[in-house]
Every structure is written in structure tokens, then in C-alpha cells.
Design a protein around this motif. Structure first.
Motif, PDB file in Angstrom:
ATOM      1  N   MET A   1     -10.064  10.428 -14.060  1.00 12.02           N
ATOM      2  CA  MET A   1      -8.863   9.859 -14.607  1.00 12.02           C
ATOM      3  C   MET A   1      -8.303   8.872 -13.583  1.00 12.02           C
ATOM      4  O   MET A   1      -8.095   9.241 -12.434  1.00 12.02           O
ATOM      5  CB  MET A   1      -7.872  10.983 -14.891  1.00 12.02           C
ATOM      6  CG  MET A   1      -6.458  10.580 -15.176  1.00 12.02           C
ATOM      7  SD  MET A   1      -6.131   9.911 -16.771  1.00 12.02           S
ATOM      8  CE  MET A   1      -6.886  11.061 -17.845  1.00 12.02           C
ATOM      9  N   GLU A   2      -8.086   7.646 -13.999  1.00 10.04           N
ATOM     10  CA  GLU A   2      -7.491   6.650 -13.109  1.00 10.04           C
ATOM     11  C   GLU A   2      -5.972   6.750 -13.199  1.00 10.04           C
ATOM     12  O   GLU A   2      -5.419   6.780 -14.294  1.00 10.04           O
ATOM     13  CB  GLU A   2      -7.939   5.250 -13.500  1.00 10.04           C
ATOM     14  CG  GLU A   2      -7.379   4.193 -12.574  1.00 10.04           C
ATOM     15  CD  GLU A   2      -7.823   2.802 -12.962  1.00 10.04           C
ATOM     16  OE1 GLU A   2      -8.735   2.285 -12.311  1.00 10.04           O
ATOM     17  OE2 GLU A   2      -7.249   2.259 -13.921  1.00 10.04           O
ATOM     18  N   VAL A   3      -5.332   6.826 -12.054  1.00  8.78           N
ATOM     19  CA  VAL A   3      -3.883   6.940 -11.983  1.00  8.78           C
ATOM     20  C   VAL A   3      -3.360   5.796 -11.120  1.00  8.78           C
ATOM     21  O   VAL A   3      -3.802   5.618  -9.990  1.00  8.78           O
ATOM     22  CB  VAL A   3      -3.448   8.294 -11.366  1.00  8.78           C
ATOM     23  CG1 VAL A   3      -1.935   8.404 -11.326  1.00  8.78           C
ATOM     24  CG2 VAL A   3      -4.057   9.454 -12.120  1.00  8.78           C
ATOM     25  N   LYS A   4      -2.420   5.018 -11.666  1.00 12.62           N
ATOM     26  CA  LYS A   4      -1.780   3.943 -10.916  1.00 12.62           C
ATOM     27  C   LYS A   4      -0.336   4.358 -10.659  1.00 12.62           C
ATOM     28  O   LYS A   4       0.379   4.753 -11.580  1.00 12.62           O
ATOM     29  CB  LYS A   4      -1.800   2.636 -11.699  1.00 12.62           C
ATOM     30  CG  LYS A   4      -3.185   2.090 -11.899  1.00 12.62           C
ATOM     31  CD  LYS A   4      -3.151   0.779 -12.651  1.00 12.62           C
ATOM     32  CE  LYS A   4      -4.565   0.283 -12.883  1.00 12.62           C
ATOM     33  NZ  LYS A   4      -4.560  -0.981 -13.636  1.00 12.62           N
ATOM     34  N   ILE A   5       0.069   4.266  -9.401  1.00 10.91           N
ATOM     35  CA  ILE A   5       1.414   4.672  -9.006  1.00 10.91           C
ATOM     36  C   ILE A   5       2.118   3.473  -8.403  1.00 10.91           C
ATOM     37  O   ILE A   5       1.656   2.907  -7.409  1.00 10.91           O
ATOM     38  CB  ILE A   5       1.368   5.822  -7.978  1.00 10.91           C
ATOM     39  CG1 ILE A   5       0.586   7.009  -8.538  1.00 10.91           C
ATOM     40  CG2 ILE A   5       2.779   6.234  -7.569  1.00 10.91           C
ATOM     41  CD1 ILE A   5       0.294   8.085  -7.518  1.00 10.91           C
ATOM     42  N   GLY A   6       3.223   3.090  -9.012  1.00 10.01           N
ATOM     43  CA  GLY A   6       4.050   2.022  -8.459  1.00 10.01           C
ATOM     44  C   GLY A   6       5.066   2.617  -7.510  1.00 10.01           C
ATOM     45  O   GLY A   6       5.720   3.614  -7.821  1.00 10.01           O
ATOM     46  N   VAL A   7       5.174   2.033  -6.334  1.00  5.27           N
ATOM     47  CA  VAL A   7       6.093   2.515  -5.313  1.00  5.27           C
ATOM     48  C   VAL A   7       7.110   1.410  -5.035  1.00  5.27           C
ATOM     49  O   VAL A   7       6.741   0.247  -4.845  1.00  5.27           O
ATOM     50  CB  VAL A   7       5.341   2.882  -4.013  1.00  5.27           C
ATOM     51  CG1 VAL A   7       6.298   3.396  -2.957  1.00  5.27           C
ATOM     52  CG2 VAL A   7       4.259   3.908  -4.303  1.00  5.27           C
ATOM     53  N   GLN A   8       8.386   1.771  -5.029  1.00  2.90           N
ATOM     54  CA  GLN A   8       9.442   0.796  -4.765  1.00  2.90           C
ATOM     55  C   GLN A   8       9.243   0.158  -3.399  1.00  2.90           C
ATOM     56  O   GLN A   8       8.867   0.821  -2.436  1.00  2.90           O
ATOM     57  CB  GLN A   8      10.808   1.462  -4.814  1.00  2.90           C
ATOM     58  CG  GLN A   8      11.179   1.980  -6.169  1.00  2.90           C
ATOM     59  CD  GLN A   8      12.523   2.689  -6.154  1.00  2.90           C
ATOM     60  OE1 GLN A   8      13.260   2.652  -5.184  1.00  2.90           O
ATOM     61  NE2 GLN A   8      12.835   3.344  -7.246  1.00  2.90           N
ATOM     62  N   PHE A   9       9.490  -1.146  -3.336  1.00  2.00           N
ATOM     63  CA  PHE A   9       9.433  -1.937  -2.100  1.00  2.00           C
ATOM     64  C   PHE A   9       8.025  -2.030  -1.523  1.00  2.00           C
ATOM     65  O   PHE A   9       7.862  -2.354  -0.355  1.00  2.00           O
ATOM     66  CB  PHE A   9      10.412  -1.408  -1.045  1.00  2.00           C
ATOM     67  CG  PHE A   9      11.798  -1.228  -1.572  1.00  2.00           C
ATOM     68  CD1 PHE A   9      12.553  -2.314  -1.974  1.00  2.00           C
ATOM     69  CD2 PHE A   9      12.341   0.028  -1.695  1.00  2.00           C
ATOM     70  CE1 PHE A   9      13.831  -2.148  -2.475  1.00  2.00           C
ATOM     71  CE2 PHE A   9      13.629   0.215  -2.187  1.00  2.00           C
ATOM     72  CZ  PHE A   9      14.370  -0.884  -2.581  1.00  2.00           C
ATOM     73  N   ALA A  10       6.994  -1.725  -2.313  1.00  2.00           N
ATOM     74  CA  ALA A  10       5.604  -1.875  -1.876  1.00  2.00           C
ATOM     75  C   ALA A  10       4.992  -3.041  -2.643  1.00  2.00           C
ATOM     76  O   ALA A  10       5.249  -3.208  -3.841  1.00  2.00           O
ATOM     77  CB  ALA A  10       4.809  -0.607  -2.136  1.00  2.00           C
ATOM     78  N   ASN A  11       4.196  -3.836  -1.965  1.00  2.00           N
ATOM     79  CA  ASN A  11       3.600  -5.005  -2.592  1.00  2.00           C
ATOM     80  C   ASN A  11       2.510  -4.655  -3.588  1.00  2.00           C
ATOM     81  O   ASN A  11       2.275  -5.400  -4.529  1.00  2.00           O
ATOM     82  CB  ASN A  11       3.020  -5.943  -1.522  1.00  2.00           C
ATOM     83  CG  ASN A  11       4.112  -6.555  -0.677  1.00  2.00           C
ATOM     84  OD1 ASN A  11       5.239  -6.722  -1.123  1.00  2.00           O
ATOM     85  ND2 ASN A  11       3.778  -6.884   0.546  1.00  2.00           N
ATOM     86  N   ARG A  12       1.822  -3.539  -3.374  1.00  2.00           N
ATOM     87  CA  ARG A  12       0.721  -3.160  -4.249  1.00  2.00           C
ATOM     88  C   ARG A  12       0.941  -1.760  -4.781  1.00  2.00           C
ATOM     89  O   ARG A  12       1.633  -0.948  -4.167  1.00  2.00           O
ATOM     90  CB  ARG A  12      -0.606  -3.203  -3.496  1.00  2.00           C
ATOM     91  CG  ARG A  12      -0.962  -4.579  -3.001  1.00  2.00           C
ATOM     92  CD  ARG A  12      -2.324  -4.652  -2.388  1.00  2.00           C
ATOM     93  NE  ARG A  12      -2.608  -3.532  -1.494  1.00  2.00           N
ATOM     94  CZ  ARG A  12      -3.786  -3.298  -0.957  1.00  2.00           C
ATOM     95  NH1 ARG A  12      -4.789  -4.090  -1.203  1.00  2.00           N
ATOM     96  NH2 ARG A  12      -3.965  -2.276  -0.151  1.00  2.00           N
ATOM     97  N   GLU A  13       0.300  -1.493  -5.912  1.00  2.00           N
ATOM     98  CA  GLU A  13       0.358  -0.145  -6.465  1.00  2.00           C
ATOM     99  C   GLU A  13      -0.746   0.707  -5.852  1.00  2.00           C
ATOM    100  O   GLU A  13      -1.733   0.190  -5.339  1.00  2.00           O
ATOM    101  CB  GLU A  13       0.197  -0.192  -7.981  1.00  2.00           C
ATOM    102  CG  GLU A  13      -1.121  -0.777  -8.431  1.00  2.00           C
ATOM    103  CD  GLU A  13      -1.136  -1.112  -9.915  1.00  2.00           C
ATOM    104  OE1 GLU A  13      -0.090  -1.036 -10.567  1.00  2.00           O
ATOM    105  OE2 GLU A  13      -2.215  -1.462 -10.402  1.00  2.00           O
TER     106      GLU A  13
END
Length: 74
Positions: A1-13
Motif C-alpha cells: 500500500m502506497e501512503v503519501k503523508i503531507g507535512v506542514q512546512f516541508a517541501n516534499r511529501e
């Protein structure tokens, strides 16, 4: 399972490939967002742990189960 996590103030997920089911990952995200834990902790398919503080989560995207591999097969 591919999981993408967006993090505040980070340029990449963050992108991880997890052996967990989408239901298990969804339960972990829900527990983290409901305040049961202060971090979202997931384990990728190689056994590495990714830990993100709940207050820094921007989004979590669950992809389809990853069954394709890169490289040659015999």
C-alpha cells in the motif's frame, strides 16, 4: 500500500510503501487525529518506522496496493 503523508512546512511529501492494509493505516491516522496519540507512526515494507507529530500533519493519502516491481523478473 502506497501512503503519501503531507507535512506542514516541508517541501516534499513523505511516501512509504507499507505492508499494512488500508483499514489498519486509516485506524492509525484516525487515532492520531483524535488525540489518542501525539504522533502518527507507520512502518514501511522494509521495517523502517516513519513518525510524524500529529500537529504537523497536512494530509494522508492512501494509494492502491503496490504489486509492481522495478527490474527484471525471471
Amino acid at each position: 500500500m502506497e501512503v503519501k503523508i503531507g507535512v506542514q512546512f516541508a517541501n516534499r511529501e513523505l511516501v512509504i510503501d507499507s505492508q499494512d492494509s488500508s483499514d489498519d493505516i486509516e485506524k492509525a491516522v484516525s487515532a492520531a487525529l483524535s488525540g489518542e496519540t501525539s504522533v502518527l507512526a507507520l512502518t514501511d515494507s522494509k521495517g523502517r518506522r516513519v513518525i510524524v507529530p500529529t500537529d504537523k500533519l497536512a494530509y494522508v493519502e492512501l494509494g492502491s496496493p503496490s504489486s509492481s516491481q522495478v527490474g527484471f523478473r525471471s
